[in-house]
Structures are given as C-alpha cells and as structure tokens.
Design a protein around this motif. Structure first.
Motif, short mmCIF file in Angstrom:
data_model
loop_
_atom_site.label_atom_id
_atom_site.label_comp_id
_atom_site.label_asym_id
_atom_site.label_seq_id
_atom_site.Cartn_x
_atom_site.Cartn_y
_atom_site.Cartn_z
N LYS A 170 -6.23 24.69 -13.31
CA LYS A 170 -6.96 23.48 -12.90
C LYS A 170 -7.68 22.87 -14.10
O LYS A 170 -7.66 21.64 -14.29
CB LYS A 170 -7.96 23.84 -11.80
CG LYS A 170 -8.79 22.67 -11.32
CD LYS A 170 -9.76 23.13 -10.24
CE LYS A 170 -10.66 22.00 -9.82
NZ LYS A 170 -11.66 22.41 -8.83
N LEU A 171 -8.29 23.70 -14.94
CA LEU A 171 -9.00 23.22 -16.13
C LEU A 171 -8.02 22.60 -17.13
O LEU A 171 -8.28 21.53 -17.67
CB LEU A 171 -9.79 24.34 -16.79
CG LEU A 171 -10.56 23.96 -18.06
CD1 LEU A 171 -11.62 22.91 -17.76
CD2 LEU A 171 -11.19 25.18 -18.69
N TYR A 172 -6.91 23.28 -17.37
CA TYR A 172 -5.89 22.75 -18.29
C TYR A 172 -5.43 21.36 -17.85
O TYR A 172 -5.33 20.44 -18.66
CB TYR A 172 -4.67 23.66 -18.38
CG TYR A 172 -4.92 25.04 -18.91
CD1 TYR A 172 -5.95 25.31 -19.80
CD2 TYR A 172 -4.10 26.09 -18.53
CE1 TYR A 172 -6.15 26.59 -20.29
CE2 TYR A 172 -4.30 27.37 -19.02
CZ TYR A 172 -5.33 27.61 -19.90
OH TYR A 172 -5.53 28.87 -20.37
N ASP A 173 -5.14 21.24 -16.56
CA ASP A 173 -4.66 19.95 -16.03
C ASP A 173 -5.71 18.85 -16.21
O ASP A 173 -5.39 17.74 -16.62
CB ASP A 173 -4.29 20.08 -14.55
CG ASP A 173 -3.04 20.91 -14.32
OD1 ASP A 173 -2.27 21.12 -15.29
OD2 ASP A 173 -2.85 21.36 -13.17
N ARG A 177 -5.44 15.58 -18.58
CA ARG A 177 -5.58 14.25 -17.96
C ARG A 177 -6.67 13.43 -18.66
O ARG A 177 -6.58 12.21 -18.75
CB ARG A 177 -5.92 14.42 -16.48
CG ARG A 177 -5.82 13.17 -15.65
CD ARG A 177 -6.14 13.42 -14.19
NE ARG A 177 -7.55 13.65 -13.94
CZ ARG A 177 -8.50 12.72 -13.99
NH1 ARG A 177 -8.21 11.49 -14.32
NH2 ARG A 177 -9.76 13.02 -13.75
N ARG A 178 -7.68 14.10 -19.22
CA ARG A 178 -8.80 13.42 -19.88
C ARG A 178 -8.65 13.38 -21.40
O ARG A 178 -9.62 13.27 -22.13
CB ARG A 178 -10.12 14.13 -19.52
CG ARG A 178 -10.46 14.19 -18.03
CD ARG A 178 -10.76 12.84 -17.42
NE ARG A 178 -11.81 12.13 -18.07
CZ ARG A 178 -13.09 12.19 -17.74
NH1 ARG A 178 -13.49 12.95 -16.76
NH2 ARG A 178 -13.98 11.49 -18.41
N ASP A 179 -7.40 13.47 -21.90
CA ASP A 179 -7.09 13.33 -23.33
C ASP A 179 -7.87 14.33 -24.19
O ASP A 179 -8.39 13.99 -25.25
CB ASP A 179 -7.35 11.89 -23.80
CG ASP A 179 -6.78 11.62 -25.18
OD1 ASP A 179 -5.79 12.27 -25.55
OD2 ASP A 179 -7.35 10.78 -25.90
N THR A 180 -7.97 15.57 -23.70
CA THR A 180 -8.63 16.64 -24.44
C THR A 180 -7.66 17.81 -24.49
O THR A 180 -7.15 18.23 -23.46
CB THR A 180 -9.94 17.06 -23.76
OG1 THR A 180 -10.79 15.90 -23.66
CG2 THR A 180 -10.67 18.13 -24.55
#
Length: 188
Positions: A170-173, A177-180
């Motif tokens: 979930k964190l990876y996704d 998604r937030r360009d990080t």
C-alpha cells in the motif's frame, strides 16, 4: 550549558574556584535566570485538553516550539533528491508518558523521534515525536507515519530511503502515485 555540563543549574554561578564559570555570571545574574526560567511558558492553557479526553495532545506544552522549529526547517532547508526516514532517540530522563527504552541506543531512555534527513548532508529537516498515541495495526501505523512525515515532500521526485519496517505494498503504491521513489536501506 550544552558545552559545559554541571550537575546542578546553580553551579553555573558558583564562586568556588573548582566550580567557577565566567560566562553565565557575565550574561545575567542567577536570580534573573531562575526568574525567567520559572516564568517561561510557551503554551496556551486555554487550548489544553485533559488526558483521557478526545483531542488530548501530550505535546501541548511544547507544541508551539515544535511547530516553529519545523517551520524554520522548511524555510531554510531545500533537501536534495535523496532523503532518508529513520528513528532516533532524544535522551530524556524526565517524566512523560511516552518515554521509551531502547537497549541499542547510547541514551537508553528517551523520546522516540521519526526523522526525515537529507542523505547527502545528514541534516534533519522534518521530524515527528512518537507519543505512544498510535494504537492501530502495525501496517496501518507505519503507513500513516510515513505519509504524515512526508506530506510536505511528496510530488517532488524525491527518492526515499527507509528500513523495511515501514514497507508495505500500500505504501509503495501511494509513494509511486505521489511521484516519490522508494529504496530499502541496506541491512547492517
């Protein structure tokens, strides 16, 4: 006082030859310092919520100072592309409900901090004090911790290095998604 440490606060004004300091008495008298220290207060007591009530903030007494520090860090630090998230312990022997014990740290007792640091310089530019209030499931807790501390630094193309402790699909996704970009820290 951070450079020359004495066992008692009054010792900085001692006139005994073995304890004598020249700096503190030259700046102000002991009575003036103690008066300022006694009256120093940075919190608004009208906003205090009692422990056990909804909205209680264990950091209420120091929250204005913490917010000012974080604001100054943000104003004066423009981190590079690579940043790291890790835990640190600020040594503390006083009485607070969220003091932690960590056998592996130089200061065994202290206040746990989650710190965001620039990888190149090692400068801390964002931090969060762990107050023990977080009682969710482990995966949700770590996800929320990372997203809270990163909120001002998302969507900027940073590469975030952190321990596997924080990782989850979930964190990876969400970071992607937030360009990080996410990178595991090498194991010790």
């Amino acid at each position: 006082m951070g450079l020359v440490q004495k066992s008692e606060l009054q010792d900085y004004w001692s006139v005994e030859s073995i304890m004598k300091s020249t700096f503190a008495p030259a700046v102000m008298s002991r009575e003036r310092f103690m008066g300022i220290l006694w009256m120093l207060h940075v919190a608004d007591n009208s906003t205090y919520v009692r422990k056990g009530d909804d909205g209680h903030d264990p950091l209420n007494k120091v929250r204005p100072v913490l917010e000012m520090l974080l604001q100054k860090f943000g104003d004066n630090m423009n981190p590079g592309r690579e940043i790291s998230l890790n835990e640190g312990t600020c040594g503390f022997k006083g009485r607070v409900s969220f003091r932690v014990y960590n056998l592996d740290k130089p200061s065994k007792w202290g206040i746990k901090l989650h710190e965001l640091c620039e990888a190149e310089s090692g400068c801390c530019f964002e931090f969060e004090v762990f107050t023990g209030m977080e009682r969710q499931q482990s995966q949700e807790k770590t996800f929320d911790c990372v997203m809270n501390i990163m909120q001002r630094h998302l969507d900027k193309g940073h590469a975030l290095f952190m321990d596997r402790y924080y990782s989850s699909p979930k964190l990876y996704d969400e970071l992607y998604r937030r360009d990080t970009f996410y990178r595991d820290m090498p194991s010790k």
